[in-house]
Design an enzyme around this catalytic site. Structure first.
Site, PDB file in Angstrom:
ATOM      1  N   SER A 280      27.793  12.027  37.832  1.00 22.05           N
ATOM      2  CA  SER A 280      27.689  11.877  39.287  1.00 22.05           C
ATOM      3  C   SER A 280      26.273  12.218  39.733  1.00 22.05           C
ATOM      4  CB  SER A 280      28.709  12.781  39.985  1.00 22.05           C
ATOM      5  OG  SER A 280      28.466  14.138  39.679  1.00 22.05           O
TER       6      SER A 280
ATOM      7  N   ALA B 254      38.349  15.761  25.129  1.00 18.72           N
ATOM      8  CA  ALA B 254      38.576  14.944  26.322  1.00 18.72           C
ATOM      9  C   ALA B 254      38.356  13.459  26.050  1.00 18.72           C
ATOM     10  CB  ALA B 254      37.656  15.396  27.449  1.00 18.72           C
TER      11      ALA B 254
ATOM     12  N   ASN C  67      32.951  21.444  36.134  1.00 22.86           N
ATOM     13  CA  ASN C  67      32.870  22.138  37.418  1.00 22.86           C
ATOM     14  C   ASN C  67      32.242  23.518  37.253  1.00 22.86           C
ATOM     15  OD1 ASN C  67      33.311  22.348  40.237  1.00 22.86           O
ATOM     16  ND2 ASN C  67      35.206  23.470  39.904  1.00 22.86           N
TER      17      ASN C  67
ATOM     18  N   ARG D 239      30.685  26.911  37.546  1.00 21.10           N
ATOM     19  CA  ARG D 239      30.511  27.960  38.552  1.00 21.10           C
ATOM     20  C   ARG D 239      30.031  29.207  37.813  1.00 21.10           C
ATOM     21  NH1 ARG D 239      30.454  24.215  41.249  1.00 21.10           N
ATOM     22  NH2 ARG D 239      31.879  23.551  42.890  1.00 21.10           N
TER      23      ARG D 239
ATOM     24  N   ALA E  31      34.104  11.820  51.840  1.00 21.92           N
ATOM     25  CA  ALA E  31      34.505  13.225  51.806  1.00 21.92           C
ATOM     26  C   ALA E  31      33.437  14.159  52.361  1.00 21.92           C
ATOM     27  CB  ALA E  31      34.861  13.631  50.372  1.00 21.92           C
TER      28      ALA E  31
ATOM     29  N   GLY F  51      35.040  20.883  54.982  1.00 18.38           N
ATOM     30  CA  GLY F  51      36.105  21.267  54.073  1.00 18.38           C
ATOM     31  C   GLY F  51      36.272  20.284  52.939  1.00 18.38           C
TER      32      GLY F  51
ATOM     33  N   GLU G 288      24.677  19.939  35.565  1.00 17.94           N
ATOM     34  CA  GLU G 288      25.468  20.408  34.429  1.00 17.94           C
ATOM     35  C   GLU G 288      24.924  19.877  33.105  1.00 17.94           C
ATOM     36  OE1 GLU G 288      29.671  20.977  36.888  1.00 17.94           O
ATOM     37  OE2 GLU G 288      29.193  19.059  35.940  1.00 17.94           O
TER      38      GLU G 288
ATOM     39  N   GLY H 262      33.607  19.435  47.873  1.00 20.42           N
ATOM     40  CA  GLY H 262      34.688  18.566  47.427  1.00 20.42           C
ATOM     41  C   GLY H 262      34.304  17.125  47.189  1.00 20.42           C
ATOM     42  N   ALA H 263      33.026  16.768  47.380  1.00 17.85           N
ATOM     43  CA  ALA H 263      32.626  15.366  47.192  1.00 17.85           C
ATOM     44  C   ALA H 263      32.841  14.913  45.752  1.00 17.85           C
ATOM     45  CB  ALA H 263      31.164  15.188  47.590  1.00 17.85           C
ATOM     46  N   GLY H 264      32.470  15.775  44.796  1.00 24.26           N
ATOM     47  CA  GLY H 264      32.661  15.432  43.394  1.00 24.26           C
ATOM     48  C   GLY H 264      34.120  15.309  43.024  1.00 24.26           C
ATOM     49  N   ASP H 265      34.963  16.129  43.646  1.00 24.60           N
ATOM     50  CA  ASP H 265      36.409  16.054  43.383  1.00 24.60           C
ATOM     51  C   ASP H 265      36.996  14.765  43.949  1.00 24.60           C
ATOM     52  OD1 ASP H 265      36.210  18.585  42.240  1.00 24.60           O
ATOM     53  OD2 ASP H 265      36.588  19.564  44.165  1.00 24.60           O
TER      54      ASP H 265
ATOM     55  N   ASP I 112      29.357  18.061  55.245  1.00 25.95           N
ATOM     56  CA  ASP I 112      29.696  19.139  54.316  1.00 25.95           C
ATOM     57  C   ASP I 112      29.978  18.507  52.954  1.00 25.95           C
ATOM     58  OD1 ASP I 112      30.635  21.317  52.927  1.00 25.95           O
ATOM     59  OD2 ASP I 112      32.433  21.599  54.144  1.00 25.95           O
TER      60      ASP I 112
END
Length: 347
Positions: free
Chosen positions: A253, A213, A190, A192, A322, A327, A222, A282-285, A279
């Site tokens: 993804s 992991a 993620n 940022r 999503a 949101g 990424e 949060g799509a990846g989440d 929007d």
């Protein structure tokens, strides 16, 4: 790469190897930041151009935890918020969505983190964070809910908690405890960049825990960042530079196009589900949460490519839904909603 069609029937996702129904969804514990996203009331504008904002609960690990619970799974969240109205709102939001919030801690001196986020007309995401420091950065090892950590079938985390102390040491300790307890470790970097001191610090920080992991989800951007400009669509790049020997599943993804998957036995691509985006926050989440929901129900999915592809089609559909609402957490779908959009869909 495998491209064989699969059915959109997710009713078989919770079948074990013998074909019997699996009723139990084992606990997924999500560690990290939980915050308030402020999203423009109109789309495709910069933050400076936005006429007004509405607040929405967010934070990638919290989004994943809620996604799992809304799909009918078992999840918990570990993190810290301010002892303020936003912090209380977030803790209550978890409870209302049936996420175990017993691992949430409240800081009386630091505020709950805030983030202003928008998708501009040119397609670029724009973020502005308020964390100087925010409560999520201040979680200490002594505040860890060890009972939750040791009960996790999957322990999920990101990289934002690695940026500052004491939260960095707390995350590393939680990972060690989870591993010792037999949990699988799930990592979504993620990225940022605005939160890291430099690009080099971000790259080194993210990769410092890479080989710990069992499950990693990453985006094409990424991949390019972590490999310093290599082609994210090149399987050789991904396998040589990012697939480490102990990794069970690496997911890439690709947004509306779907996702790629790599395991020790096989690799392939699963198509996305067509939706009208509103929007993308949060799509990846949602995709990650749906994947972990399926895996927590039956880890043997990782050994069966057909069932893994079914699970990833389900996750793509969840991520697709999503983006049809504004949101992050407010847009996360239920299992019934995912099933409806998947009728007649194949990968």
């Amino acid at each position: 790469m495998a491209e064989n069609p699969i059915s959109g029937d997710i009713g078989r996702l919770s079948l074990n190897g013998s074909g019997d129904s699996v009723q139990t969804s084992h606990l997924v514990v999500c560690f990290g930041e939980m915050l308030i996203d402020f999203v423009p009331t109109v789309g495709e504008v910069s933050l400076a151009e936005a006429p007004a904002f509405y607040k929405a609960p967010g934070g990638a690990p919290a989004n994943v935890a809620v996604c799992i619970a809304k799909l009918g799974g078992s999840s918990a969240f570990i993190g810290k918020v301010g002892k303020d109205e936003f912090g209380e709102m977030l803790a209550n939001m978890l409870k209302e969505n049936k996420v175990d919030n017993s691992g949430v801690r409240f800081d009386p001196y630091a505020r709950t983190a805030l983030a202003f986020v928008t998708l501009r007309a040119d397609g670029e995401r724009e973020f502005m964070f308020f964390r100087n420091p925010s409560a999520d950065m201040l979680l200490q090892e002594s505040e860890l809910d060890l009972n939750l950590v040791t009960k996790a079938t999957i322990f999920h985390y990101g990289s934002i908690s690695l940026i500052d102390e004491p939260c960095r040491s707390t995350q590393l300790a939680a990972m060690r405890i989870a591993r010792k307890s037999g949990s699988l470790l799930s990592y979504d970097p993620n990225l940022r960049l605005a939160l890291w001191p430099s690009e080099d610090a971000a790259r080194k920080g993210i990769m410092a825990i890479w080989d710990q992991a069992d499950i990693i989800k990453i985006s094409e951007d990424e991949i390019s960042f972590l490999t310093e400009g290599d082609n994210p669509n090149d399987d050789t790049v991904v396998l040589k530079k990012l697939f480490h020997p102990n990794l069970s599943l690496l997911l890439v993804s690709e947004g509306k196009s779907g996702c790629r998957y790599y395991t020790k036995q096989f690799k392939g691509r699963v198509s996305g589900v067509k939706v009208k985006p509103v929007d993308t926050t949060g799509a990846g989440d949602a995709f990650t949460g749906a994947t972990l929901y399926c895996l927590a129900s039956d880890m043997n999915i990782l050994k069966d490519e057909k069932r893994l592809r079914q699970a990833l089609l389900f996750a793509n559909a969840c991520g697709g839904l999503a983006v049809t609402k504004s949101g992050a957490i407010p847009a996360l779908p239920t299992k019934d909603e995912v099933q409806q959009i998947m009728e007649g869909v194949s990968a």
